[in-house]
Each structure stands twice: as structure tokens, then as C-alpha cells.
Enzyme design. Structure first.
Site, PDB file in Angstrom:
ATOM      1  N   LYS A  85     -57.974  19.565  -3.638  1.00 55.35           N
ATOM      2  CA  LYS A  85     -58.771  18.877  -4.650  1.00 55.35           C
ATOM      3  C   LYS A  85     -59.644  17.825  -4.000  1.00 55.35           C
ATOM      4  O   LYS A  85     -59.130  17.080  -3.167  1.00 55.35           O
ATOM      5  CB  LYS A  85     -57.816  18.226  -5.654  1.00 55.35           C
ATOM      6  CG  LYS A  85     -58.459  17.388  -6.718  1.00 55.35           C
ATOM      7  CD  LYS A  85     -57.413  16.657  -7.507  1.00 55.35           C
ATOM      8  CE  LYS A  85     -58.106  15.776  -8.503  1.00 55.35           C
ATOM      9  NZ  LYS A  85     -57.206  14.911  -9.195  1.00 55.35           N
TER      10      LYS A  85
ATOM     11  N   LYS B 156     -55.327  16.103  -1.448  1.00 54.66           N
ATOM     12  CA  LYS B 156     -56.204  15.455  -2.417  1.00 54.66           C
ATOM     13  C   LYS B 156     -57.029  14.403  -1.704  1.00 54.66           C
ATOM     14  O   LYS B 156     -56.484  13.479  -1.099  1.00 54.66           O
ATOM     15  CB  LYS B 156     -55.371  14.826  -3.531  1.00 54.66           C
ATOM     16  CG  LYS B 156     -56.209  14.070  -4.547  1.00 54.66           C
ATOM     17  CD  LYS B 156     -55.379  13.570  -5.704  1.00 54.66           C
ATOM     18  CE  LYS B 156     -56.233  12.789  -6.679  1.00 54.66           C
ATOM     19  NZ  LYS B 156     -55.452  12.272  -7.799  1.00 54.66           N
TER      20      LYS B 156
ATOM     21  N   SER C 120     -63.778  16.789 -12.315  1.00 50.58           N
ATOM     22  CA  SER C 120     -64.707  16.331 -13.348  1.00 50.58           C
ATOM     23  C   SER C 120     -66.149  16.212 -12.843  1.00 50.58           C
ATOM     24  O   SER C 120     -67.079  16.583 -13.555  1.00 50.58           O
ATOM     25  CB  SER C 120     -64.228  14.989 -13.886  1.00 50.58           C
ATOM     26  OG  SER C 120     -64.086  14.047 -12.841  1.00 50.58           O
TER      27      SER C 120
HETATM   28  C1  PBG Z   1     -55.237  10.553 -10.717  1.00 47.87           C
HETATM   29  C2  PBG Z   1     -56.002  11.806 -10.941  1.00 47.87           C
HETATM   30  C3  PBG Z   1     -57.369  11.916 -10.743  1.00 47.87           C
HETATM   31  C4  PBG Z   1     -57.716  13.215 -11.094  1.00 47.87           C
HETATM   32  C5  PBG Z   1     -56.561  13.883 -11.498  1.00 47.87           C
HETATM   33  N1  PBG Z   1     -55.501  12.989 -11.390  1.00 47.87           N
HETATM   34  C6  PBG Z   1     -58.364  10.900 -10.335  1.00 47.87           C
HETATM   35  C7  PBG Z   1     -58.114  10.029  -9.202  1.00 47.87           C
HETATM   36  O1  PBG Z   1     -57.389  10.359  -8.260  1.00 47.87           O
HETATM   37  O2  PBG Z   1     -58.688   8.947  -9.230  1.00 47.87           O
HETATM   38  C8  PBG Z   1     -59.130  13.726 -11.022  1.00 47.87           C
HETATM   39  C9  PBG Z   1     -59.458  14.917 -11.835  1.00 47.87           C
HETATM   40  C10 PBG Z   1     -60.916  15.112 -12.051  1.00 47.87           C
HETATM   41  O3  PBG Z   1     -61.776  14.379 -11.505  1.00 47.87           O
HETATM   42  O4  PBG Z   1     -61.239  16.029 -12.799  1.00 47.87           O
HETATM   43  N2  PBG Z   1     -53.907  10.640 -10.651  1.00 47.87           N
END
Ligand code: PBG
Length: 330
Positions: free
Chosen positions: A254, A200, A280
Site C-alpha cells: 500500500k 505500507k 484514496s
Molecule cells: C491508517 C490508515 C490509512 C489508510 C488506511 N488506514 C491512512 C494513513 O496511514 O494515514 C489509507 C487508506 C487510503 O488512503 O485510502 N491506519
């Protein structure tokens, strides 16, 4: 395996009409490949549109149950829950995260009760419950690893007890998969899957999500001390290997589209089920451009999803899941 030269070989022969194109297609997208992320909120029979994600709303628990019914009827195998937590419940130590009756756990129970055939995935990370907006506990400006893992383990157990089928640790703390797996075994939750957010990245593409879960205004600093540097790919392979050894059943890369090369490398190296999260910001770019008439939204959506299959993924978490399923079902 030589490819002949013109005119013995004419690539246009296999492109002549749809039937032949379908016959020679190398990769396909199926409804079975889709996990649908949804946002949930408190209240009854209501929803709140998320401005930065056109077409996506936060749903109350009763509405998310209806949405899960529709998703199951479309053949979507899994739904993934993200809670919008009232600011009054956010604390430094994130206690609400392992409350057996918190919003996410209530929604899990309600969905498993009404739509048992759909798999419920839940997010294991502290950010929706954290007054700092971080995925771990913050002490003197530092996101402390081991104390965060202890909290995440409690959260994971509460989710498994509520009936979550797939835990999705998205926090990027070290050691969380092993500790979670040991605690799940000890508590008798032997069949709960872990889909680890292994690779991630610290990404700007999460912006609209942070609006959706109400973490944007609260986040102090950035997540670069735990999420990956966009310049790295070898590290992604090491993280995936580590998480599989610690007891993850499935792994994730991701964001999705900017990291297709990472998906490809992971798919080639490991045999474990691999997912990409079309996040997103990716959703916002496609649906925002489509809303403005700048691209054909349906075609861009389907083209973006097949890219993940081509890169070697077994499935995709996507806010387009329902729209894509409707198209795939004709
Ligand atoms: C945080 C989390 C995030 C997303 C899923 N879980 C955002 C982040 O790490 O700040 C992002 C998902 C998306 O942007 O659709 N635990």
C-alpha cells in the site's frame, strides 16, 4: 522459446477482434478479487459526501448494512470498515478503539447479522481514535511502539469478538502481528484471519482518506517513523516475511499504483495471498480527472485494476469495487 520473425509471426493476428483478444488474455480481473473499503459514521439513515473522494460518502450503520447487501449481491466477497469518530471520543490513549460497542464493532455486528455471507474486514490502527491523528500512542512527541501494540491487541480482540472475519492491522508497529495472533488464539478466535498491511509506505496518497476519517486536521507531524520510506523495496520483502512468520494469513502492499514493482517482488518471492490497496489519492486522481472530462473514468478504472493482477496480486482493496463489479457483471 524463440519468437519468429516477420512475416511468420505477426502479433496483430491475435489482436484482430474481441473474441481472439479474450482468448489470449494473460490476466483477468474478477469480482472475486475485490475488497470494498467503506466509511461509516454515527446517526440514522443518512450519509455525508467526502469532497476529496467524488462519489464516496460516510454511511450510517443502517445504510452500510444496505450497502453490504448490494455488494454481496454483486458478488463482492469482502467489505472493509473505516470509522469516522466524533472528536469528543478521541483521546491520548485511544480507549474508544477497544470499546466493544464502538461504531466499527456495532457496524460489524449489524452486517454479519443481516448479510452473513459477506466477509467483514476491520482496520486495526489507532488513528481514528487518537487526538494526535497517529496510528500509535504518542508520548512526548514519540510514537511509542510496545504500548501501542498492547492497545492494538485489545482493539483486535474486540473486533474479533464483534464478528470481524479479517483483521487489517494498518499501524506498522513492530511485533503487532505476533502479539495479535497469540491473543486471538488464547481468546478462542482461532479462525480470524489477519491481512497484514505489511509494506505500507509513508505516502501523500492517503490525503483524502484522512479527510474521510477526520484525521487530517489533527495529525501532528508525519508518519515516517513507522511507515516505509518510498525509496525502499528490500525492506518490504523483510516485512512480509516477518509478518507471515508471526501469523499473518495474507499480506498487503500500500499504496497500489506507485508501488507495483513492490507487488511484483513480493508475488515472486512469497506464495501467500497478496493484496494491493488502491488508496484514496489514487481513487481521487482517477475520479477527479474523469469528472473533469480529462480521462474516460470507466476505462481508466478497469486499466488501473488489471495492473494489480498483472503485477501478481490476488486481489485489490478499491473504492471502485462496486462500479467495477457492475461492469464485470455486465
Ligand atoms: C491508517 C490508515 C490509512 C489508510 C488506511 N488506514 C491512512 C494513513 O496511514 O494515514 C489509507 C487508506 C487510503 O488512503 O485510502 N491506519
Amino acid at each position: 522459446m524463440a519468437t519468429g520473425s516477420y512475416p511468420a509471426t505477426r502479433f496483430r493476428r491475435t489482436k484482430r477482434f474481441d473474441a481472439i483478444r479474450r482468448l489470449v488474455r494473460e490476466n483477468t480481473l474478477s469480482v472475486d478479487d475485490l475488497i470494498w473499503p467503506v466509511f461509516i459514521r454515527d446517526g440514522e439513515d443518512d450519509e455525508t459526501p467526502i469532497p476529496s473522494m467524488p462519489g464516496v460518502s460516510r454511511l450510517t450503520v443502517d445504510r452500510v448494512v444496505k450497502a453490504a447487501r448490494e455488494a454481496a449481491d454483486l458478488g463482492i466477497p469482502a467489505i472493509c470498515l473505516f470509522p469516522y469518530i466524533d472528536t469528543s471520543l478521541k483521546t491520548e490513549l485511544c480507549e474508544e478503539a477497544w470499546n466493544p460497542d464502538n461504531l466499527s464493532n456495532r457496524a460489524t455486528r449489524a452486517i454479519k447479522d443481516a448479510v452473513p455471507e459477506i466477509a467483514v474486514m476491520t482496520d486495526v490502527a489507532l488513528d481514528p481514535y487518537n487526538i494526535n491523528g497517529h496510528d500509535g500512542i504518542v508520548r512526548d512527541g514519540v510514537i511509542v511502539n510496545d504500548e501501542s501494540v498492547e492497545a492494538l491487541v485489545k482493539m483486535a480482540i474486540a473486533q474479533a469478538a464483534a464478528g470481524s472475519d479479517i483483521l487489517g492491522p494498518s499501524d506498522m508497529m513492530d511485533g503487532r502481528i505476533g502479539q495479535m495472533r497469540a491473543a486471538l488464539e488464547a481468546a478462542g478466535h482461532r479462525d480470524t484471519c489477519i491481512l497484514s498491511y505489511s509494506a505500507k509506505y509513508a505516502s501523500a496518497f492517503y490525503g483524502p482518506f484522512r479527510d474521510a476519517v477526520g484525521a487530517s486536521g489533527l495529525l501532528k507531524g508525519d508518519k515516517k517513523t513507522y511507515q516505509m520510506d518510498p525509496g525502499n523495496t528490500d525492506e518490504a520483502l523483510r516485512l512480509v516475511e516477518r509478518d507471515l512468520r508471526e501469523g499473518a494469513d495474507m499480506v498487503m502492499v500500500k499504496p497500489g499504483m506507485p508501488y507495483l514493482d513492490v507487488c511484483r517482488r513480493v508475488a515472486e518471492r512469497f506464495d501467500a495471498p497478496l493484496f494491493a490497496y488502491q488508496v484514496s489519492g489514487e481513487y481521487a486522481m482517477i475520479s477527479g480527472a474523469a469528472q473533469n472530462g480529462w480521462i474516460d473514468g470507466e476505462r481508466a478504472m478497469m486499466e488501473s485494476l488489471i495492473a494489480f493482477k498483472r503485477a501478481g496480486c490476488d486481489g485489490i482493496l478499491t473504492y471502485f469495487a462496486k462500479d467495477a463489479a457492475r461492469l464485470l457483471n455486465g
